[in-house]
Design a protein around this motif. Structure first.
Motif: not given
Length: 352
Positions: A18-20, A42-43, A47-49, A243-245
């Protein structure tokens, strides 16, 4: 208003696709909302997005005997009415479901309201939630060609959406994050969002030998950091990486991983030779074994089954993988690259 509702949860693997998709959905003018459980992973991830999130009651769909099996059907029923109210208010054009037990009441409510549902199945064989939801779906997107025979005429081979950011990592930033002193090949271990106790423990036992050859990055899962190893040279551990991945991927030469479908899609897309330790059939429905065998049959990876995993076999297989890494990289580079995001967006745009 072109509203789309995304749903999926229980593990990060039901959320990261989903994020992608989110950036492309926004570019195509979709107003995105998300339905998940009240407290699932998932929450936190959604929510970070910055996507509006709606929690519903959810009951786990178990394949084993448990006292909770007596309670959870009532949670599913409550979840259905929760989802019904939310969907009736939002009036989405389409629901896109990634699977996980929280999706069952959402999909059933969408069917009741005659809202089109598009499913996505990452594994070779459909999970229980998607098996229940399939009858009411318009289209079933699949990650593996082998899955098409399980889903009938509704099936479309799309692949699994992969975040564009994963291809934009910087190896130098990764090195700064890990502070490795020696120049060695990098081994990255990922055991899923919750980690893997057996792989974590076996890898740590093998570190005195492995760190003579490799710099080891260990994503061990929440609560699984071993404080006694924080100062070990050539070893860097993380509970979870966000985000570092991409930067860690950019510096990685080999991977040690479970065989979740989304992780495998990323491994192939990034052409990283891997040793897979799939969840055993005793601990799962066997989907990871099927996923791993499909990868091995194409020449993309090697497999070490969990029953054979120990310090000695792990060291032996990783050294062999490193020796033959070009063979695996070449096989993955020749693979057909499916533009999963574009294909799925084209499907969803038909419902605008």
């Amino acid at each position: 208003m072109n509203t789309i509702v995304l749903t999926g949860g229980g593990t990060a693997g039901h959320v990261t696709p989903h994020i992608a998709l989110i950036p492309s959905l926004k570019e195509n003018g979709w107003d995105i909302r998300y339905i998940g459980s009240f407290q699932g992973i998932e929450k936190e991830l959604i929510t970070k997005e910055g996507i509006p999130y709606y929690g519903i009651a959810s009951g786990k769909l178990r394949r084993y005997l448990s006292v909770q099996n007596l309670k959870d059907p009532f949670k599913v029923i409550k979840g259905f009415f929760d989802a019904y109210k939310i969907l009736k208010k939002l009036k989405p054009k389409v629901v896109f479901s990634k699977g996980g037990y929280v999706t069952v009441p959402v999909v059933l409510a969408a069917n009741t309201l005659r809202i089109p549902v598009v499913l996505h199945e990452s594994d070779i064989t459909p999970g229980l939630a998607n098996k229940i939801a399939m009858k009411g779906a318009k289209i079933i997107c699949v990650n593996f060609e082998e899955t098409l025979r399980y889903v009938g005429d509704k099936g479309i081979l799309t692949g699994s959406p992969i975040r564009k950011a994963l291809f934009e990592g910087c190896a130098e930033k990764g090195n700064q994050l890990c502070s490795f002193k020696a120049q060695r090949p990098v081994l990255l271990m990922m055991g899923g969002s919750l980690g893997s106790v057996k792989i974590n423990n076996t890898l740590r036992k093998a570190l005195p030998v492995l760190t003579k050859t490799f710099n080891v990055i260990h994503i061990c899962g929440k609560g699984n950091v071993d404080d006694s190893l924080r100062e070990l040279e050539g070893y860097k551990q993380f509970e979870y990486v966000g985000k570092e991945l991409p930067d860690l991927f950019a510096m990685t030469d080999l991977m040690l991983s479970r065989a979740g479908a989304n992780a495998l899609s990323e491994i192939v897309a990034l052409n990283i030779p891997s040793l897979l330790v799939p969840l055993s059939q005793a601990a799962s429905r066997g989907d990871q074994l099927l996923n791993a065998n499909a990868m091995k049959s194409k020449g993309y990876c090697e497999i070490l089954i969990e029953e054979e995993l120990n310090e000695e076999t792990l060291i032996e297989r990783l050294n062999l993988l490193h020796k033959n890494k070009l063979k695996y990289k070449n096989a993955m580079q020749q693979a057909t690259q499916i533009k999963a995001i574009d294909k799925i967006i084209n499907i969803l745009n038909k419902y605008r």
